[in-house]
Design a protein around this motif. Sequence first.
Motif, PDB file in Angstrom:
ATOM      1  N   VAL A 102     -39.475  70.491  17.225  1.00  0.00           N
ATOM      2  CA  VAL A 102     -38.898  71.146  16.049  1.00  0.00           C
ATOM      3  C   VAL A 102     -37.665  70.350  15.637  1.00  0.00           C
ATOM      4  O   VAL A 102     -36.913  69.871  16.487  1.00  0.00           O
ATOM      5  CB  VAL A 102     -38.514  72.615  16.373  1.00  0.00           C
ATOM      6  N   ASN A 103     -37.478  70.176  14.333  1.00  0.00           N
ATOM      7  CA  ASN A 103     -36.284  69.470  13.842  1.00  0.00           C
ATOM      8  C   ASN A 103     -35.092  70.399  13.842  1.00  0.00           C
ATOM      9  O   ASN A 103     -35.160  71.525  13.370  1.00  0.00           O
ATOM     10  CB  ASN A 103     -36.529  68.953  12.421  1.00  0.00           C
ATOM     11  N   VAL A 104     -34.009  69.894  14.371  1.00  0.00           N
ATOM     12  CA  VAL A 104     -32.808  70.702  14.481  1.00  0.00           C
ATOM     13  C   VAL A 104     -31.704  69.997  13.705  1.00  0.00           C
ATOM     14  O   VAL A 104     -31.499  68.791  13.834  1.00  0.00           O
ATOM     15  CB  VAL A 104     -32.416  70.848  15.964  1.00  0.00           C
ATOM     16  N   ILE A 160     -33.727  61.916  19.651  1.00  0.00           N
ATOM     17  CA  ILE A 160     -32.854  61.418  18.591  1.00  0.00           C
ATOM     18  C   ILE A 160     -33.757  60.881  17.480  1.00  0.00           C
ATOM     19  O   ILE A 160     -34.546  59.958  17.681  1.00  0.00           O
ATOM     20  CB  ILE A 160     -31.828  60.395  19.118  1.00  0.00           C
ATOM     21  N   ASP A 161     -33.660  61.531  16.314  1.00  0.00           N
ATOM     22  CA  ASP A 161     -34.608  61.292  15.219  1.00  0.00           C
ATOM     23  C   ASP A 161     -34.111  60.183  14.288  1.00  0.00           C
ATOM     24  O   ASP A 161     -32.915  59.903  14.229  1.00  0.00           O
ATOM     25  CB  ASP A 161     -34.738  62.604  14.427  1.00  0.00           C
ATOM     26  N   ASP A 162     -35.027  59.576  13.554  1.00  0.00           N
ATOM     27  CA  ASP A 162     -34.690  58.574  12.521  1.00  0.00           C
ATOM     28  C   ASP A 162     -33.772  57.492  13.056  1.00  0.00           C
ATOM     29  O   ASP A 162     -32.848  57.043  12.358  1.00  0.00           O
ATOM     30  CB  ASP A 162     -33.988  59.246  11.319  1.00  0.00           C
ATOM     31  N   LEU A 188     -36.557  69.081  20.880  1.00  0.00           N
ATOM     32  CA  LEU A 188     -35.649  69.326  19.765  1.00  0.00           C
ATOM     33  C   LEU A 188     -35.252  67.979  19.173  1.00  0.00           C
ATOM     34  O   LEU A 188     -34.646  67.149  19.853  1.00  0.00           O
ATOM     35  CB  LEU A 188     -34.424  70.106  20.254  1.00  0.00           C
ATOM     36  N   GLU A 189     -35.645  67.761  17.923  1.00  0.00           N
ATOM     37  CA  GLU A 189     -35.367  66.475  17.268  1.00  0.00           C
ATOM     38  C   GLU A 189     -34.095  66.579  16.434  1.00  0.00           C
ATOM     39  O   GLU A 189     -34.004  67.352  15.498  1.00  0.00           O
ATOM     40  CB  GLU A 189     -36.523  66.069  16.357  1.00  0.00           C
ATOM     41  N   VAL A 190     -33.109  65.785  16.792  1.00  0.00           N
ATOM     42  CA  VAL A 190     -31.820  65.825  16.103  1.00  0.00           C
ATOM     43  C   VAL A 190     -31.629  64.513  15.356  1.00  0.00           C
ATOM     44  O   VAL A 190     -31.934  63.449  15.875  1.00  0.00           O
ATOM     45  CB  VAL A 190     -30.668  66.003  17.121  1.00  0.00           C
ATOM     46  N   ALA A 198     -42.694  55.823  17.727  1.00  0.00           N
ATOM     47  CA  ALA A 198     -42.605  55.116  16.450  1.00  0.00           C
ATOM     48  C   ALA A 198     -43.125  56.040  15.362  1.00  0.00           C
ATOM     49  O   ALA A 198     -44.232  56.556  15.454  1.00  0.00           O
ATOM     50  CB  ALA A 198     -43.416  53.825  16.503  1.00  0.00           C
ATOM     51  N   GLU A 199     -42.295  56.258  14.348  1.00  0.00           N
ATOM     52  CA  GLU A 199     -42.688  57.100  13.213  1.00  0.00           C
ATOM     53  C   GLU A 199     -43.276  56.224  12.108  1.00  0.00           C
ATOM     54  O   GLU A 199     -42.955  55.046  12.021  1.00  0.00           O
ATOM     55  CB  GLU A 199     -41.462  57.772  12.585  1.00  0.00           C
ATOM     56  N   GLY A 200     -44.052  56.819  11.245  1.00  0.00           N
ATOM     57  CA  GLY A 200     -44.528  56.089  10.067  1.00  0.00           C
ATOM     58  C   GLY A 200     -45.551  55.014  10.382  1.00  0.00           C
ATOM     59  O   GLY A 200     -45.598  53.979   9.717  1.00  0.00           O
ATOM     60  N   LEU A 230     -36.478  58.743  21.851  1.00  0.00           N
ATOM     61  CA  LEU A 230     -35.884  58.077  20.693  1.00  0.00           C
ATOM     62  C   LEU A 230     -36.989  57.836  19.680  1.00  0.00           C
ATOM     63  O   LEU A 230     -38.029  57.276  20.013  1.00  0.00           O
ATOM     64  CB  LEU A 230     -35.243  56.759  21.133  1.00  0.00           C
ATOM     65  N   LYS A 231     -36.760  58.290  18.441  1.00  0.00           N
ATOM     66  CA  LYS A 231     -37.761  58.077  17.408  1.00  0.00           C
ATOM     67  C   LYS A 231     -37.291  56.969  16.481  1.00  0.00           C
ATOM     68  O   LYS A 231     -36.282  57.119  15.790  1.00  0.00           O
ATOM     69  CB  LYS A 231     -37.991  59.362  16.594  1.00  0.00           C
ATOM     70  N   ILE A 232     -38.019  55.878  16.478  1.00  0.00           N
ATOM     71  CA  ILE A 232     -37.658  54.765  15.599  1.00  0.00           C
ATOM     72  C   ILE A 232     -38.054  55.153  14.179  1.00  0.00           C
ATOM     73  O   ILE A 232     -39.197  55.541  13.929  1.00  0.00           O
ATOM     74  CB  ILE A 232     -38.359  53.455  16.006  1.00  0.00           C
ATOM     75  N   VAL A 238     -47.065  67.659  19.005  1.00  0.00           N
ATOM     76  CA  VAL A 238     -46.985  67.707  17.542  1.00  0.00           C
ATOM     77  C   VAL A 238     -45.525  67.886  17.133  1.00  0.00           C
ATOM     78  O   VAL A 238     -44.727  68.432  17.887  1.00  0.00           O
ATOM     79  CB  VAL A 238     -47.796  68.889  16.962  1.00  0.00           C
ATOM     80  N   GLU A 239     -45.213  67.415  15.928  1.00  0.00           N
ATOM     81  CA  GLU A 239     -43.894  67.707  15.350  1.00  0.00           C
ATOM     82  C   GLU A 239     -44.061  68.757  14.258  1.00  0.00           C
ATOM     83  O   GLU A 239     -44.920  68.631  13.387  1.00  0.00           O
ATOM     84  CB  GLU A 239     -43.262  66.448  14.736  1.00  0.00           C
ATOM     85  N   THR A 240     -43.215  69.773  14.319  1.00  0.00           N
ATOM     86  CA  THR A 240     -43.236  70.829  13.314  1.00  0.00           C
ATOM     87  C   THR A 240     -42.511  70.360  12.059  1.00  0.00           C
ATOM     88  O   THR A 240     -41.365  69.904  12.140  1.00  0.00           O
ATOM     89  CB  THR A 240     -42.505  72.076  13.863  1.00  0.00           C
TER      90      THR A 240
END
Length: 412
Positions: free
Chosen positions: A236-238, A298-300, A268-270, A355-357, A319-321, A178-180
């Motif tokens: 967790v987003n950092v 690596i986020d976004d 840790l999502e940066v 893949a996000e979204g 890697l999060k697209i 899960v992502e917080t």
Amino acid sequence: MVERSAVKILVLDDESFMLKLLNRILSNLGYSSVTLCDSGRAALEKIADADADTVPNLILLDLNMPEMDGIEFVRHLVDLHYPGSLILVSGEDERILQTTVKLVRAHKIPILGYLHKPVKPDALSELLESWAPSAADAAGMAKKVYTAAELRAAIEGGQLVNYYQPKVAVATGEVVGVETLARWRHPADGIVFPDQFIGVAEAAGLIDDLTKAVFAEAMAQAKAWQEMQLPLRVAVNVSMDNLASLDFLKFVAEVTAKEGIAPQNVVLEVTETKLMQDTRAPLEILTRLRLKRFRLSIDDFGTGHSSLAQLRDIPFDELKIDQGFVHRASVDETLRAIYDASLSLARQLNMEVVAEGVQDREDWDLLRRSGCDLAQGTFVSRPLLPEEIPGWIELWRERVRTELFPTEDVKE
Ligand code: C2E
Ligand code: MG
Ligand code: MG
């Protein structure tokens, strides 16, 4: 939910039959508060004269108009500080619409999407629905700006609550983690989303306190899930600012050890845009976190100006697209090209790809075909409160069996 009749819509199109048609469709859908304008000038006058109670929440905008085209109109909207959202309606081709969407977004005017002419009532209805959840913002017009003092009090008073959005394996449907996502449960304003307070926290030097509060709660939750035999990887987003001091590294290591969570189960999502500015201290901290076996994400990805060299130097695992390149990528060539490039880059660097979204079945099928590792998005689940997670997992497994992989043997 806001009553449809309370949503104020302005329709701008130079062709009177389009105005009548859109008016009829809107009225059939229950949107009765509609103003029609046949020129940009007329629409701008209405908006300039309006006050907070009468300014439109939403403008349906034709791009191709003889006197003032849609793009020029948007520039004037920015000058007027138009607080609402936009939907583009046009007969132009996909690429032009895409480019216009980017232009409008660059002006920070929320754009719900675009519709091709002839307009299909279903498509219009879907876009209008997507506006409804954030209608509270529009009701109060411009988004409220919170002060550092208010936010500090909220952090200290325990008003931040964590929501958790599931990430699932595309190949098997397995729930991986899960992502917080932080929310502020504001005593007067209700649930406040991160776009309204993360920036304040960063600017006011509160981001360390915020991240620590979010992280500590997330790890306590991870422990609770672990004890329920739900070994979920928790992300967790950092913020980049968190990575400026060694104190953060120490905090993360201590909290996870105290709760008995293995670093391999912590992500840790940066965010990339910020990541690429000054990289020395962050680089050291990220590398040391990686040595301790925390997972780095690596986020976004795709939204910032990443340097490939830096991407290679920082040992990311994931890697999060960005969602902007995922939803509708199966039907849009430009998005698809960026999606494919991100996926292949991640593959070459041996990173897991999320893949996000992911919002609908078409998005999901694209992920399946292209071999993406993990999916996150409303097609899978919206962000949930922790107590909703076990029940959701049951339902998801059922959905995997009956709908997503009906003929295969699914690993539980
Ligand atoms: P993010 O890390 O990229 O998180 C994903 C965002 O996309 C979340 O928005 C999530 O609710 C939203 N989302 C999920 N599925 C879908 C979908 O199918 N369609 C669409 N359109 N959106 C979807 P949210 O919760 O509003 O968070 C926004 C951003 O705020 C996050 O983006 C993250 O960068 C930041 N953020 C959230 N919590 C924290 C935090 O504790 N610390 C820091 N530094 N940043 C945070
Ligand atoms: Mg994130
Ligand atoms: Mg993201």
